[in-house]
Enzyme design. Structure first.
Site, mmCIF file in Angstrom:
data_model
loop_
_atom_site.group_PDB
_atom_site.id
_atom_site.type_symbol
_atom_site.label_atom_id
_atom_site.label_comp_id
_atom_site.label_asym_id
_atom_site.label_seq_id
_atom_site.Cartn_x
_atom_site.Cartn_y
_atom_site.Cartn_z
ATOM 1 N N HIS A 1 -44.182 5.784 15.650
ATOM 2 C CA HIS A 1 -44.883 6.511 16.694
ATOM 3 C C HIS A 1 -44.011 6.664 17.933
ATOM 4 C CE1 HIS A 1 -49.137 6.103 15.011
ATOM 5 N NE2 HIS A 1 -48.360 5.481 14.143
ATOM 6 N N ASP B 1 -50.463 9.143 22.479
ATOM 7 C CA ASP B 1 -50.530 8.921 21.041
ATOM 8 C C ASP B 1 -51.996 8.899 20.620
ATOM 9 O OD1 ASP B 1 -50.562 7.703 18.451
ATOM 10 O OD2 ASP B 1 -48.609 6.802 18.864
#
Length: 471
Positions: free
Chosen positions: A19, A115
């Site tokens: 990520h 995110d």
């Protein structure tokens, strides 16, 4: 009056390399476009990342801030329900405190790019009335699988009626032929949809698109043709801007390199493997790596070892120091520690993009994480898929059934592994190569040609962020 430069705050899921890396690439692209960027990571993650300060030298508009995640030092920080619940409650106040501080500086915060796997920044953004965009670091098909959960509950298909995780799930627009039970988020195995963990995680999912100004996704239009139009019905706007690693490298004149994104690495790469690759024939080597999180048993490692050796193909195998399941106290067997005899080379960690771009590499044996798929496509390397968790199952369906750029390993035993390596590296190599060359051309055109797909979408994103400042 001088126009104030827009200030964008980016925040990845803490601890997850898959990520951090693409969001860091996006941060660099936005910085290069003239925006003021603050990249927020936790103290714990910052300790593990090397040389981030050098990126601020290369990108003067890119700044790094660290916050506490609110967890004790000995917290495992594994991606479990407890971890997501803890950071929801304990990291949120630290993130809010940083934003309040940044808003006392110049320029003040224009928007956040968060995110999508964590929701506390959305809560803070809504509280402080700051626009926020959701960033998706994984595939569109996996994200779309989240949004079908309420309908599956309504139809009585959740919870599952039996334990057949290979059972196909039909009737989900965009995911026809792609979705099996094992491809749904892991919490769907719970037998009670009223379970607190189930309810918490469903709410987390739908917070991704409520207050969000749009979805920024590390994919490209031609890669997920049947899925992206369905995903667009859940967001105000969708920006496909991938593959971000290749986009960033192309901007720096380092296409197919790993130099920029190596800053987002939790282990030191062993570059000696490149010299070993230099000694191998073109397209002869199978690269084997299962990412930064996957753990295996000793027996699985040994089956892999024998299958690779018996295939007769040279291989470069990444075995992380923490690759053995915690339940097993055994050391890695001596024959693995000794390396691959004449055919193999084993390292703790490899410079993956550089490896995949090497002329000696002809195949990639992978856990099918999204970053690995994109890196493989950009270097035109077909895949053996061995999925374990999260998005990896549905990614494998996409790779093998829609894109036809690889084959799935369904059983981890030496004879199956030997056969599947021989298939990828021999009997079907030309077929897979033709498919991946075609898809890579779409990706390259989308990045490099002005007005094409990802190139155009990053410009639209920058323009939309600049419009926020004018309001």
């Amino acid at each position: 009056m001088e126009q104030v430069v827009p200030h964008v705050v980016l925040h990845p899921l803490p601890t997850a390399l898959g990520h951090i890396k693409p969001l860091l690439c996006l941060a660099q692209l936005l910085s290069e476009a003239g925006l003021h960027i603050t990249f927020v990571i936790t103290h714990h993650t910052h300790k593990s990342l090397e040389n981030l300060s050098t990126l601020s030298t290369q990108f003067p508009n890119l700044h790094f801030e660290t916050i506490s995640d609110g967890l004790p030092d000995d917290h495992p920080r594994s991606l479990t329900f407890d971890f997501f619940y803890d950071i929801k409650t304990k990291t949120k106040p630290h993130f809010k405190e940083l934003l309040l501080f940044l808003n006392t500086q110049s320029p003040t915060v224009t928007c956040i790019i968060n995110d999508g796997c964590v929701s506390y920044p959305i809560d803070v953004a809504e509280e402080l009335k700051i626009p926020i965009f959701t960033f998706c670091p994984h595939s569109a098909c996996y994200l779309l699988s989240y949004f079908c959960i309420p309908k599956l509950i309504e139809d009585g298909r959740l919870p599952f009626s039996d334990d057949d995780m290979n059972c196909e799930i039909n009737g989900v627009p965009g995911l026809e032929g792609l979705l099996r039970r094992k491809g749904l988020p892991a919490f769907c195995v719970l037998k009670d949809v009223q379970h607190p963990a189930f309810q918490f995680l469903v709410k987390e999912i739908f917070s991704m698109n409520g207050y969000s100004s749009g979805l920024v996704i590390n994919s490209f239009d031609e890669l997920e043709l049947q899925i992206l139009p369905q995903l667009a019905t859940h967001y105000r706007k969708v920006y496909t801007v991938g593959p971000l690693h290749a986009f960033m490298n192309s901007k720096n004149g380092q296409y197919h390199s790993q130099l920029i994104t190596s800053h987002a690495c939790l282990w030191k790469a062993d570059h000696n493997c490149i010299a070993w690759l230099d000694s191998q024939p073109p397209r002869s080597v199978l690269y084997v790596s299962f990412g930064s999180l996957i753990k295996m048993s000793i027996s699985q490692l040994m089956e892999l070892w024998h299958g690779l050796v018996n295939s007769g193909h040279p291989f470069l195998w990444v075995i992380r120091p923490d690759a053995i399941s915690s339940e097993e106290e055994q050391m890695i067997p001596q024959e693995l520690q000794m390396g691959g005899k004449e055919k193999g080379y084993i390292v703790d960690w490899a410079p993956q993009e550089e490896v995949l771009a090497h002329h000696a590499v002809g195949g990639f044996f992978t856990h099918t994480g999204w970053n690995s798929i994109l890196e493989s496509i950009m270097t035109k390397i077909p895949l053996i898929c061995w999925p374990h968790m999260s998005d990896q199952h549905i990614n494998t369906e996409l790779v093998t059934k829609v894109l036809r750029i690889g084959v799935e390993l369904e059983v981890c035993d030496r004879s199956t592994i030997q056969t599947i390596v021989e298939t990828l590296m021999g009997t079907q190599m030309e077929e897979f190569q033709e498919s991946i060359n075609r898809i890579a051309k779409f990706a390259e055109d989308g990045i490099l040609q002005v007005g094409s797909s990802s190139n155009h979408n990053i410009q639209i994103l920058v323009a939309d962020i600049k419009k926020i400042k004018l309001n």
